[in-house]
Design a protein around this motif. Structure first.
Motif, mmCIF file in Angstrom:
data_model
loop_
_atom_site.group_PDB
_atom_site.id
_atom_site.type_symbol
_atom_site.label_atom_id
_atom_site.label_comp_id
_atom_site.label_asym_id
_atom_site.label_seq_id
_atom_site.Cartn_x
_atom_site.Cartn_y
_atom_site.Cartn_z
ATOM 1 N N GLN A 118 0.841 -1.187 0.000
ATOM 2 C CA GLN A 118 0.000 0.000 0.000
ATOM 3 C C GLN A 118 0.881 1.244 0.000
ATOM 4 N N VAL A 119 0.351 2.324 -0.538
ATOM 5 C CA VAL A 119 1.010 3.633 -0.453
ATOM 6 C C VAL A 119 -0.015 4.615 0.078
ATOM 7 N N HIS A 120 0.193 5.092 1.291
ATOM 8 C CA HIS A 120 -0.760 5.996 1.936
ATOM 9 C C HIS A 120 -0.283 7.442 1.727
ATOM 10 N N ASP A 121 -0.535 7.971 0.544
ATOM 11 C CA ASP A 121 -0.049 9.301 0.164
ATOM 12 C C ASP A 121 -1.099 10.374 0.423
ATOM 13 N N THR A 122 -1.454 10.541 1.678
ATOM 14 C CA THR A 122 -2.431 11.563 2.048
ATOM 15 C C THR A 122 -1.943 12.962 1.685
ATOM 16 N N TYR A 123 -0.628 13.182 1.708
ATOM 17 C CA TYR A 123 -0.042 14.471 1.356
ATOM 18 C C TYR A 123 -0.332 14.831 -0.098
ATOM 19 N N LYS A 146 -2.014 3.637 -5.400
ATOM 20 C CA LYS A 146 -1.862 4.385 -4.156
ATOM 21 C C LYS A 146 -3.233 4.838 -3.651
ATOM 22 N N ASP A 147 -3.281 5.328 -2.420
ATOM 23 C CA ASP A 147 -4.537 5.870 -1.894
ATOM 24 C C ASP A 147 -5.058 6.984 -2.790
ATOM 25 N N SER A 148 -4.151 7.769 -3.370
ATOM 26 C CA SER A 148 -4.561 8.878 -4.236
ATOM 27 C C SER A 148 -5.256 8.394 -5.501
ATOM 28 N N PHE A 149 -4.984 7.156 -5.916
ATOM 29 C CA PHE A 149 -5.662 6.595 -7.088
ATOM 30 C C PHE A 149 -7.168 6.550 -6.851
ATOM 31 N N TYR A 150 -7.556 5.992 -5.728
ATOM 32 C CA TYR A 150 -8.982 5.832 -5.435
ATOM 33 C C TYR A 150 -9.638 7.185 -5.172
ATOM 34 N N TRP A 151 -8.882 8.093 -4.566
ATOM 35 C CA TRP A 151 -9.423 9.440 -4.326
ATOM 36 C C TRP A 151 -9.630 10.166 -5.654
ATOM 37 N N TYR A 152 -8.643 10.126 -6.541
ATOM 38 C CA TYR A 152 -8.749 10.832 -7.811
ATOM 39 C C TYR A 152 -9.819 10.209 -8.699
#
Length: 308
Positions: free
Chosen positions: A220-225, A290-296
């Protein structure tokens, strides 16, 4: 079934970088003097301006509904203080950045660059119909990359650390892992300024955060930043649209990790998809969302409405 494709084309990427020497585009570095090298670069740039105008002419002849644009590496500049000398110095730096879109959008060289050429003994060689071509075939829209803003003052400022970054340090801004100052509000500022200057549709075609992402043991990559970075920039674009800016679209840089051009590193990661490769080229090359994938993905699905 008939499908209509509306083309949006940019012939040159970050056309202004050809005069920096960093990208080494537009001209080949030689052992010539600094003046001769400057002369060479601006002459090569003039040829690019003409090529862009002729491409606009040809595209419109092929498809009158197709649109062609410029592409600028945008560096919004703030004065370091209210000192009029700093304000004027920042204006000069900003004009230097916007000179390229001035030519492509307005169809002529601006007066301030004519003064710059005269003061630096730069003499552009133009064909008899070059100025007519520029005036007759300006671009339809303006696109640009946006990563940071800079600070300018009349005397020597404190320099930023980031590669490709110029100017002084802004104490009100945070920095990326590579020293690029993060300024979401600056995107709204530059969108408004460019809309006021050109009154042509704008397109943010590059914007993103290079960061040291870590792949966890469970892949996992938790890229909240990165999510925070993109959320704030998208929110400022929405505010600019409410201000009256005609914004065609937005594409972040970039969907997948790749070797950073500015530093030749894999460790400077921009994507929302992680690639298992290190700076030495070692790794499985497997991809991980990454987490940003699902957010985007959610942002796109909601057309930018859901930024939570």
């Amino acid at each position: 079934i008939s499908v209509r494709i509306n083309y949006r084309i940019c012939p040159f990427n970050e056309i202004n970088t050809g005069t920096w020497g960093f990208h080494a585009t537009g001209a080949v570095d030689t052992e010539n003097s600094a003046h001769d090298q400057m002369q060479l670069r601006y002459q090569a740039l003039h040829h690019q301006f003409i090529a862009s105008a002729l491409a606009t002419k040809q595209l419109h002849a092929i498809d009158p509904d197709a649109k062609i644009g410029s592409m600028l590496a945008r560096m919004q500049t703030y004065p370091a203080t209210p000192n009029p000398a700093d304000v004027q110095a920042a204006q000069v730096e900003d004009d230097k950045n916007l000179f390229f879109t001035d030519v492509q959008a307005r169809g002529e060289y601006p007066e301030f660059m004519n003064r710059f050429f005269a003061e630096n003994d730069i003499q552009l060689q133009m064909a008899p119909d070059d100025q007519t071509i520029l005036a007759k075939y300006p671009v339809d829209f303006i696109s640009f990359s946006y990563y940071m803003t800079t600070v300018t003052q009349a005397d020597a400022p404190e320099q930023v650390n980031g590669n490709m970054a110029t100017g002084g340090r802004n104490p009100y801004l945070e920095e990326s892992d590579w020293g690029w100052q993060i300024d979401p509000v600056g995107l709204r500022v530059t969108l408004n300024e460019m809309w006021d200057r050109y009154r042509k549709p704008l397109f943010v075609v590059e914007n993103g955060l290079g960061a040291l992402d870590q792949l966890t043991t469970d892949q996992q990559v938790h890229d909240t930043y990165r999510i925070d970075y993109l959320r704030k920039h998208i929110a400022q674009m929405k505010a600019a649209v409410q201000d009256g800016v005609q914004l065609m679209g937005y594409t972040m840089w970039g969907p997948i990790d790749l070797i950073s051009f500015s530093t030749s590193e894999m460790s400077k990661r921009y994507g929302f998809i992680y690639v298992d490769q290190d700076d030495a080229g070692k790794g499985s090359l497997k991809r991980y969302k990454k987490d940003s994938f699902y957010w985007y993905q959610k942002v796109i699905k909601s057309n930018g409405e859901d930024l939570a």
